[in-house]
Design a protein around this motif. Structure first.
Motif, PDB file in Angstrom:
ATOM      1  N   ARG A  66      -6.481   0.166   6.393  1.00  0.00           N
ATOM      2  CA  ARG A  66      -6.615  -1.011   5.544  1.00  0.00           C
ATOM      3  C   ARG A  66      -7.235  -0.689   4.195  1.00  0.00           C
ATOM      4  O   ARG A  66      -7.357  -1.564   3.340  1.00  0.00           O
ATOM      5  CB  ARG A  66      -7.468  -2.073   6.254  1.00  0.00           C
ATOM      6  N   SER A  67      -7.625   0.573   3.981  1.00  0.00           N
ATOM      7  CA  SER A  67      -8.283   0.937   2.731  1.00  0.00           C
ATOM      8  C   SER A  67      -7.673   2.135   2.032  1.00  0.00           C
ATOM      9  O   SER A  67      -7.856   2.308   0.827  1.00  0.00           O
ATOM     10  CB  SER A  67      -9.779   1.241   2.992  1.00  0.00           C
ATOM     11  N   SER A 124       1.085  -3.937  -1.600  1.00  0.00           N
ATOM     12  CA  SER A 124       2.198  -4.627  -0.956  1.00  0.00           C
ATOM     13  C   SER A 124       2.011  -4.654   0.558  1.00  0.00           C
ATOM     14  O   SER A 124       1.609  -3.665   1.156  1.00  0.00           O
ATOM     15  CB  SER A 124       3.525  -3.923  -1.291  1.00  0.00           C
ATOM     16  N   HIS A 125       2.282  -5.826   1.148  1.00  0.00           N
ATOM     17  CA  HIS A 125       2.256  -5.939   2.607  1.00  0.00           C
ATOM     18  C   HIS A 125       3.654  -5.893   3.193  1.00  0.00           C
ATOM     19  O   HIS A 125       3.843  -6.193   4.381  1.00  0.00           O
ATOM     20  CB  HIS A 125       1.550  -7.235   3.026  1.00  0.00           C
ATOM     21  N   ALA A 174       2.869  -0.356  10.827  1.00  0.00           N
ATOM     22  CA  ALA A 174       2.718  -1.739  11.270  1.00  0.00           C
ATOM     23  C   ALA A 174       1.375  -2.323  10.862  1.00  0.00           C
ATOM     24  O   ALA A 174       1.285  -3.509  10.519  1.00  0.00           O
ATOM     25  CB  ALA A 174       2.884  -1.812  12.796  1.00  0.00           C
ATOM     26  N   VAL A 175       0.330  -1.503  10.891  1.00  0.00           N
ATOM     27  CA  VAL A 175      -0.994  -1.995  10.492  1.00  0.00           C
ATOM     28  C   VAL A 175      -0.957  -2.531   9.072  1.00  0.00           C
ATOM     29  O   VAL A 175      -1.551  -3.577   8.762  1.00  0.00           O
ATOM     30  CB  VAL A 175      -2.048  -0.872  10.623  1.00  0.00           C
ATOM     31  N   ARG A 176      -0.244  -1.838   8.193  1.00  0.00           N
ATOM     32  CA  ARG A 176      -0.156  -2.261   6.804  1.00  0.00           C
ATOM     33  C   ARG A 176       0.716  -3.504   6.620  1.00  0.00           C
ATOM     34  O   ARG A 176       0.636  -4.168   5.591  1.00  0.00           O
ATOM     35  CB  ARG A 176       0.395  -1.104   5.972  1.00  0.00           C
ATOM     36  N   GLY A 234       5.009   4.531   3.087  1.00  0.00           N
ATOM     37  CA  GLY A 234       3.886   4.035   2.299  1.00  0.00           C
ATOM     38  C   GLY A 234       4.127   4.157   0.802  1.00  0.00           C
ATOM     39  O   GLY A 234       3.837   3.240   0.033  1.00  0.00           O
ATOM     40  N   VAL A 235       4.678   5.294   0.382  1.00  0.00           N
ATOM     41  CA  VAL A 235       4.914   5.519  -1.048  1.00  0.00           C
ATOM     42  C   VAL A 235       6.100   4.694  -1.549  1.00  0.00           C
ATOM     43  O   VAL A 235       6.040   4.070  -2.621  1.00  0.00           O
ATOM     44  CB  VAL A 235       5.146   7.023  -1.314  1.00  0.00           C
TER      45      VAL A 235
END
Length: 287
Positions: A66-67, A124-125, A174-176, A234-235
């Motif tokens: 989350r960070s 972004s989520h 999924a966490v993101r 992620g990128v």
């Protein structure tokens, strides 16, 4: 970053504890993925202690995700192999070769470079399409993993390990994709079910891979599956970036940590497996 490194320590020590329990567990009779293996291993207290550390590590992983960018967290989790190697050298009497000490140093150096160059997590989520795609990916991982359990012995462990890594990679993504924790919002988010299914699939496939074939092949597949793919997502889809001008340093740190982890792949089960080096019995030698 402290949470990510804490997760690596928890996972690394858990592997050593689970190694003793898994090796003492009677294997199944088939060649496929054996869900009953988990029940048999759970009778060993060291396996349960390892599960406790795995749970703590998972909580720390969630905090880190989350960070921090996914690529940083993924590399830190791969570094748990360095922790396992060091713990195995003390707790199981496993001797580290010179190149393995160099690999531990490479992992540490790579993580230091990532720590210096990482920016914050992307803002972004993700889209609804990405959430559903992640859930679909978790289901595919489980299905393909079950099929991989029927492959010839030479390729089975690597395929199961890669499937396990992809399952854990689904968890990272999924966490993101979870953008609210209110019950109504959370239960309506496909990413929640992707997280649960991906984690369960990864754990089952990895446990089966470690007992049924080469630990080195299984762990190398897992490291690749849980780092490269999620980092790209992620990128490309979630906006993860480095500090301005530090992208080459981040790439070098990621590659260094990944290569170091792959060099330590034989420690995926806490030490050298019987099929690769002589087995040391824990009671006399010293997850």
């Amino acid at each position: 970053m402290v949470a990510a490194l804490g997760a690596a320590v928890c996972f690394g020590v858990a592997s050593v504890l689970q190694a003793v329990a898994t090796r003492a567990t009677a294997p199944g009779t088939g060649s496929g993925v054996d869900a009953r293996l988990l029940a048999r291993a759970a009778k060993q207290w060291k396996y349960l202690a390892g599960l406790g550390l795995d749970t703590a590590g998972f909580v720390l992983e969630l905090i880190a995700l989350r960070s921090l960018p996914i690529y940083t967290v993924g590399a830190a989790l791969a570094a748990s192999l360095a922790v396992t190697a060091l713990a195995a050298s003390r707790m199981l009497g496993v001797r580290l070769a010179g190149r393995e000490w160099a690999a531990v140093a490479a992992v540490c150096g790579g993580l230091a470079l990532l720590g210096l160059s990482s920016g914050g997590e992307g803002d972004s989520h993700g889209s609804d399409a990405l959430r559903w795609a992640t859930l679909g990916a978790a289901a595919v991982v489980l299905a393909l993993g079950a099929a991989a359990g029927r492959l010839p012995e030479r390729s089975r462990a690597a395929a199961l390990g890669l499937g396990a890594g992809c399952g854990f990679g689904v968890v990272e993504v999924a966490v993101r994709l979870i953008d609210g924790i209110r019950p109504a919002t959370l239960l309506a988010n496909p990413a929640l079910y992707a997280l649960l299914l991906g984690g369960a699939a990864g754990f089952l496939l990895l446990t089966s891979a470690l007992q049924r074939g080469s630990v080195t092949a299984a762990t190398a597949g897992m490291v690749l599956g849980e780092t490269v793919g999620p980092a790209l997502v992620g990128v490309l889809a979630l906006g993860d970036r480095t500090r301005h001008g530090w992208a080459p340093v981040a790439v070098a740190g990621f590659a260094l940590a990944l290569l170091g982890a792959l060099a330590l792949a034989r420690f995926g089960e806490g030490g050298a497996p019987a099929s690769e080096t002589p087995r040391r019995e824990p009671a006399t030698s010293g997850r």
